[in-house]
Scaffold this motif. Structure first.
Motif, PDB file in Angstrom:
ATOM      1  N   LEU A   1      19.358  -0.319  35.850  1.00 22.69           N
ATOM      2  CA  LEU A   1      19.184  -1.185  34.686  1.00 22.69           C
ATOM      3  C   LEU A   1      19.117  -0.377  33.404  1.00 22.69           C
ATOM      4  N   GLN A   2      18.479   0.772  33.442  1.00 17.98           N
ATOM      5  CA  GLN A   2      18.371   1.594  32.249  1.00 17.98           C
ATOM      6  C   GLN A   2      19.737   2.073  31.778  1.00 17.98           C
ATOM      7  N   VAL A   3      20.611   2.468  32.699  1.00 17.81           N
ATOM      8  CA  VAL A   3      21.944   2.911  32.301  1.00 17.81           C
ATOM      9  C   VAL A   3      22.749   1.739  31.747  1.00 17.81           C
ATOM     10  N   LEU A   4      22.616   0.566  32.365  1.00 14.28           N
ATOM     11  CA  LEU A   4      23.287  -0.606  31.797  1.00 14.28           C
ATOM     12  C   LEU A   4      22.812  -0.851  30.376  1.00 14.28           C
ATOM     13  N   ASP A   5      21.522  -0.701  30.156  1.00 16.64           N
ATOM     14  CA  ASP A   5      20.977  -0.918  28.826  1.00 16.64           C
ATOM     15  C   ASP A   5      21.516   0.117  27.842  1.00 16.64           C
TER      16      ASP A   5
END
Length: 673
Positions: A252-256
């Protein structure tokens, strides 16, 4: 060709993704089957899963440059699965020798293909299998592993993804449809996979394209299956909880970071298309119990998230090869018509079968009421009858839980605090007291008593600074780490979410994590997290030796937090902890609220509120025996002077109340800025 959503689409999707009862997609479960025989398909039907994942190996289905010669077993499997009500997710991968640009590692199947060759095959394969009902196609498998892809992430996007997206649309149209979907990138949680994901998503952004569904592989475990926080990222940390600031980012952090979240949620569904537990030996009773636990915990994680909507377990059938043991059935005979006599069924099979059968979220017509829809509608980490807001399955309001107050600490206005290690200006501050064992957190150590670790802390402020005062009782001081690792010994850490926008990982907007410690060379500070636009860390710390522990007096300039001026009424997310080490590395910590130690989670922070009123001192009736003494009133306190005032004082060597000694008996450098 697919494109990134428009601004209006983003706003609309964000509204529904963040609403209490909406979901990005229907929850389901699938099994990895490779190219399944009919009896294996029957086992999947009996299990109750809605999906199977099959292998469309390009090198087998187009062994020469001519027209594809699709493997009959694959065609049969797809046809049978559709007839039995199963949806098929088909992964198209692996280069035939004739299409290779060259083999550099001795493995031909992972070669970068000739330009246009993969695109042409994907178009033909989609046109062929769409007539059999297949709508979901994966573009390659685990392109971050050398054994499956010897090219770069950029080559994966340019040679596989970009032409593959176009080919899926074209092949679908060739078959008379417009409903085919492209899934990816199907990375494995191995090595620096987060950097590969970042590179892939960033390059796709430059071409304004995206997958229809994001897919990922994770075999990471749980505490219940023998993985603790020090071993490796656990399953949920791969999803959305970065374990430590220096470990891999979450999916999720990389998507963000690459612009693919809206209000903290992914802008598309996320499927975990490979996960599982390998029994070694395959039929061992203890291993079966662990595998069953693993499967149930994975389902728990899926149902706790609106955006994670499908899990494909690896795998249905033991492979009887070098990866033997991952299956939840093991062939004993067949294949033949009496499919259920052909296998030994492991415990995980029966547990998953029962879970799918009884879980409302997995039913063909799921219950739409909040207390039986399988979703965590009110975001409190529990769903349906596990939620205290649900009185029964007919209850349509999970959110009527008992009121839970968010921990709040008030910081009073102070007209300039002298950074001298003495907290005599703090008598009117509102202190919070924390103590082991009740507030102690550790993945692998039992808590000690209050003398082992206890503390009290408070905050104050003026127009340009935030102040933190901490008194720590600790029977052994232990920290000889480098500054960037000061968390691994006795130290103080604090985190702030200045804009109070929450989230389950740090963002690059307004989140900060800082730490302070007394190291052999003197006090040290470090900032692990801050927006890239933030100025350098300007925090200062003064450390004083007190009977039984240390006192920390910390100043954080408001400009270091991206705030020009502090004012009464301001609030921000905040939490802090004190780490404890007694000679063999960090054993655990005492924390105010979660959000730093076990995982980085601003949503778990408390609230820091700036007030102007001078508050009364602590209630004198409050027990204080377990707290360190106040250096302003206790004659036994030895204050360590500030270097900036040119008055350097050693920590007294003859003070029986301290275990802290500077190296070689020399001077203690006890202020840092």
């Amino acid at each position: 060709m697919r494109r990134i959503a428009s601004t209006m689409e983003v706003l609309v999707l964000g509204f529904f993704a963040g609403s209490a009862s909406a979901d990005l997609g229907d929850n389901d479960v699938g099994m990895n089957t490779h190219v399944p025989a009919d009896d294996v398909i029957e086992a999947c039907v009996d299990l109750g899963v809605g999906w199977i994942r099959v292998d469309n190996n390009w090198l087998e289905n187009q062994p020469t440059p001519g027209a594809p010669a699709y493997v009959a077993a694959l065609d049969s499997a797809v046809t049978t699965a559709g007839a039995r009500g199963l949806d098929v997710y088909m992964t198209i991968a692996y280069t035939p020798i004739w299409a290779s640009t060259g083999d550099t590692d001795g493995t031909s199947t992972n070669d970068v293909p000739l330009a246009g060759a993969y695109e042409a095959y994907v178009r033909m394969a989609v046109a062929h299998y769409r007539t059999m009902g297949v709508t979901h196609y994966g573009l390659w498998n685990e392109p971050n592993l050398d054994s499956f892809w010897e090219g770069t992430p950029e080559q994966y996007v340019d040679i596989i993804v970009l032409p593959g997206l176009a080919a899926i649309d074209q092949g679908c149209a060739d078959a008379g449809h417009a409903d085919c979907m492209a899934l990816g990138p199907d990375l494995a949680s191995v090595g620096e996979w987060d950097d590969v994901l970042f590179a892939i998503m960033s390059r796709m952004n430059t071409h304004l394209v995206d997958f229809d569904i994001y897919t990922h592989h994770s075999y990471n475990g749980f505490e219940e299956t023998g993985v603790n926080i020090w071993d490796n990222d656990r399953f949920f940390e791969v999803l959305d909880h970065q374990r430590f600031w220096f470990t891999r980012r979450s999916f999720l952090q990389v998507l963000d970071e690459t612009g693919h979240t809206i209000f903290g949620l992914p802008d598309r569904e996320v499927w975990i298309t490979e996960t599982g537990y390998r029994n070694q030996p395959p039929m061992d009773a203890g291993e079966q119990a662990t595998q069953e636990t693993y499967y149930m915990r994975v389902i728990d994680e899926q149902l706790a998230r609106q955006w994670y909507t499908n899990t494909f377990f690896y795998e249905i059938l033991d492979s009887l090869d070098t990866l033997d043991g991952f299956g939840i059935v093991r062939r004993t005979s067949g294949p033949d018509a009496t499919w259920n006599d052909n296998f030994d069924f492991k415990d995980a099979y029966w547990a998953l079968r029962d879970r799918i059968d009884t879980e409302p979220a997995f039913q063909p017509t799921p219950c739409e009421l909040q207390c039986c829809d399988g979703l965590d509608n009110d975001g409190d980490g529990t769903a349906d009858m596990a939620d205290p807001g649900c009185s029964g399955e007919s209850d349509d309001d999970e959110s009527d839980d008992p009121v839970v107050e968010i921990p709040t600490i008030l910081a009073i206005a102070a007209p300039g605090v002298a950074l001298d290690g003495s907290l005599d200006e703090w008598s009117s501050a509102s202190f919070v007291s924390l103590s082991s064992p009740g507030d102690f957190v550790s993945p692998d150590h039992a808590p000690g008593d209050a003398s082992d670790l206890s503390l009290r802390f408070a905050l104050m402020w003026d127009a340009t600074n935030l102040y933190v005062g901490v008194e720590v009782a600790d029977d052994v001081h232990d920290n000889d780490a480098a500054a960037d690792m000061l968390w691994s010994g006795d130290s103080v850490q604090a985190a702030l979410d200045v804009g109070q926008n929450g989230g389950h990982s740090y963002d690059d907007t307004d989140d900060f994590e800082l730490g302070w410690a007394l190291l052999p060379a003197g006090p040290a500070s470090w900032r692990w997290t801050a927006p890239v636009t933030a100025p350098a860390d300007g925090s200062q710390v003064f450390v004083a030796s007190i009977t039984g522990g240390l006192a920390y007096e910390i100043r954080i300039p408001s400009t270091s937090l991206g705030i020009s001026t502090l004012a009464e009424g301001q609030m921000m997310g905040f939490t802090m902890l004190v780490n404890d080490a007694d000679g063999e590395g960090r054993e655990g910590w005492v924390e105010w609220t979660p959000g730093i130690g076990s995982f980085k989670d601003p949503a778990s922070f408390g609230v820091l509120s700036l007030v102007g009123t001078v508050l009364p001192a602590d209630d004198p009736a409050e027990p204080t025996a377990d707290l360190p003494p106040d250096p302003s009133t206790d004659a036994s306190v030895d204050v360590v002077e500030d270097l900036s005032g040119d008055t350097v004082a050693d920590i007294p060597m003859d003070d029986p109340g301290t275990d802290i000694h500077p190296p070689g008996g020399g001077g203690c450098t006890c202020a840092v800025s």
